[in-house]
Design a protein around this motif. Sequence first.
Motif, mmCIF file in Angstrom:
data_model
loop_
_atom_site.group_PDB
_atom_site.id
_atom_site.type_symbol
_atom_site.label_atom_id
_atom_site.label_comp_id
_atom_site.label_asym_id
_atom_site.label_seq_id
_atom_site.Cartn_x
_atom_site.Cartn_y
_atom_site.Cartn_z
ATOM 1 N N HIS A 1 0.902 -6.666 5.659
ATOM 2 C CA HIS A 1 0.540 -5.540 5.133
ATOM 3 C C HIS A 1 1.523 -4.843 4.815
ATOM 4 O O HIS A 1 1.577 -3.581 5.435
ATOM 5 N N PRO A 2 2.363 -4.981 3.925
ATOM 6 C CA PRO A 2 3.522 -4.113 3.305
ATOM 7 C C PRO A 2 3.198 -2.742 2.924
ATOM 8 O O PRO A 2 2.124 -2.673 2.385
ATOM 9 N N VAL A 3 3.806 -1.678 3.373
ATOM 10 C CA VAL A 3 3.543 -0.346 2.796
ATOM 11 C C VAL A 3 4.939 0.095 1.828
ATOM 12 O O VAL A 3 6.054 -0.112 2.376
ATOM 13 N N ALA A 4 4.681 0.372 0.808
ATOM 14 C CA ALA A 4 5.716 0.753 -0.141
ATOM 15 C C ALA A 4 6.103 2.138 0.380
ATOM 16 O O ALA A 4 5.778 3.040 0.887
ATOM 17 N N PRO A 5 7.918 2.036 0.104
ATOM 18 C CA PRO A 5 8.317 3.398 0.419
ATOM 19 C C PRO A 5 7.973 4.373 -0.397
ATOM 20 O O PRO A 5 7.639 4.442 -1.323
ATOM 21 N N VAL B 1 5.481 12.723 3.922
ATOM 22 C CA VAL B 1 5.742 11.693 4.318
ATOM 23 C C VAL B 1 5.224 11.405 5.752
ATOM 24 O O VAL B 1 4.546 10.089 6.109
ATOM 25 N N MET B 2 5.030 12.304 6.618
ATOM 26 C CA MET B 2 4.580 12.114 7.933
ATOM 27 C C MET B 2 3.095 11.800 7.699
ATOM 28 O O MET B 2 2.576 10.968 8.566
ATOM 29 N N GLN B 3 2.283 12.210 6.738
ATOM 30 C CA GLN B 3 0.940 11.966 6.888
ATOM 31 C C GLN B 3 0.605 10.580 6.509
ATOM 32 O O GLN B 3 -0.287 9.989 6.843
ATOM 33 N N ARG B 4 1.602 9.675 6.241
ATOM 34 C CA ARG B 4 1.312 8.413 5.894
ATOM 35 C C ARG B 4 0.909 7.661 7.191
ATOM 36 O O ARG B 4 0.310 6.812 7.343
ATOM 37 N N MET B 5 1.328 8.275 8.361
ATOM 38 C CA MET B 5 1.296 7.641 9.788
ATOM 39 C C MET B 5 0.140 8.258 10.572
ATOM 40 O O MET B 5 -0.418 8.078 11.620
ATOM 41 N N LEU B 6 -0.334 9.666 9.891
ATOM 42 C CA LEU B 6 -1.328 10.109 10.700
ATOM 43 C C LEU B 6 -2.705 9.828 10.242
ATOM 44 O O LEU B 6 -2.980 9.567 9.156
ATOM 45 N N PRO B 7 -3.738 10.005 11.406
ATOM 46 C CA PRO B 7 -5.005 9.830 10.872
ATOM 47 C C PRO B 7 -5.705 10.695 9.757
ATOM 48 O O PRO B 7 -4.969 11.849 9.487
ATOM 49 N N ARG B 8 -6.360 10.174 9.035
ATOM 50 C CA ARG B 8 -6.692 11.093 7.683
ATOM 51 C C ARG B 8 -7.851 11.967 8.105
ATOM 52 O O ARG B 8 -8.661 11.823 8.977
ATOM 53 N N GLN C 1 0.800 -1.146 -0.220
ATOM 54 C CA GLN C 1 -0.067 0.028 -0.161
ATOM 55 C C GLN C 1 0.814 1.222 0.178
ATOM 56 O O GLN C 1 2.197 1.126 0.370
ATOM 57 N N LEU C 2 0.167 2.327 -0.556
ATOM 58 C CA LEU C 2 1.051 3.754 -0.130
ATOM 59 C C LEU C 2 0.936 4.311 1.177
ATOM 60 O O LEU C 2 1.813 5.041 1.578
ATOM 61 N N HIS C 3 -0.233 3.876 2.073
ATOM 62 C CA HIS C 3 -0.375 4.444 3.454
ATOM 63 C C HIS C 3 -0.363 3.384 4.134
ATOM 64 O O HIS C 3 -0.815 2.430 4.029
ATOM 65 N N TYR C 4 -0.204 3.482 5.463
ATOM 66 C CA TYR C 4 -0.369 2.660 6.492
ATOM 67 C C TYR C 4 -1.814 2.498 6.834
ATOM 68 O O TYR C 4 -2.435 3.762 6.792
ATOM 69 N N GLY C 5 -2.170 1.518 7.125
ATOM 70 C CA GLY C 5 -3.695 1.081 7.414
ATOM 71 C C GLY C 5 -3.842 1.539 8.666
ATOM 72 O O GLY C 5 -3.271 1.864 9.675
ATOM 73 N N THR C 6 -5.296 1.571 8.992
ATOM 74 C CA THR C 6 -5.704 2.245 10.513
ATOM 75 C C THR C 6 -5.295 1.157 11.302
ATOM 76 O O THR C 6 -4.930 1.629 12.405
ATOM 77 N N PRO C 7 -5.490 -0.047 11.360
ATOM 78 C CA PRO C 7 -4.491 -0.731 12.476
ATOM 79 C C PRO C 7 -3.288 -0.400 12.690
ATOM 80 O O PRO C 7 -2.571 -0.383 14.086
#
Length: 176
Positions: A69-73, A169-176, A4-10
């Motif tokens: 559930h890998p996240v693409a760099p 980059v940081m937004q990938r780990m923040l809640p949407r 995925q491009l972003h980290y999932g909710t879990p």
Amino acid sequence: MTAQLHYGTPAKIIHWLIVALLAVQYPIGWLMPDIHRGMTPGAGMTFHLSIGITVLALTALRLVWRLTHPVAPESSLPAWQRLSSEAVHWLLYALVLATTLTGWLFASFRGWSVSIFYLVPLPMLASDNEAAGRTVDGLHQAMELALLVTIVIHVAAALAHIFVYRDRVMQRMLPR
């Protein structure tokens, strides 16, 4: 399995739970009085151990989740940033696991019963052994310091992406 491009909710929930628990764990560990041989650990140590075991369980869960559930760099990053980011993430996993396991092992070598918030007793990882306990305590403290330094590097990199690079980059780990 496609990354995925972003980290999932879990992944985000587990990440921020671990952050919150470590933010509580470090002060408890630093402010707790020394418990000498023959002394019974009190509530502070019980909570320190309980939080540590919770962090251990969440980190194991987070690691399994990341592997499945890998996240693409981030493709916009230079190769050195992608490589260093990956290295720091894996180092964080290793250090959290090492720190929490050495804490549990230290408690076992001291002969302390370990439970999760007085509710769930956990097995002893070793039998009472004063010399081994001193050695493992030193390892636990070294891992704790190495983890803290790595966390500071991780947070500094995240802040650099917000304020210096001004990328997402940081937004990938923040809640949407």
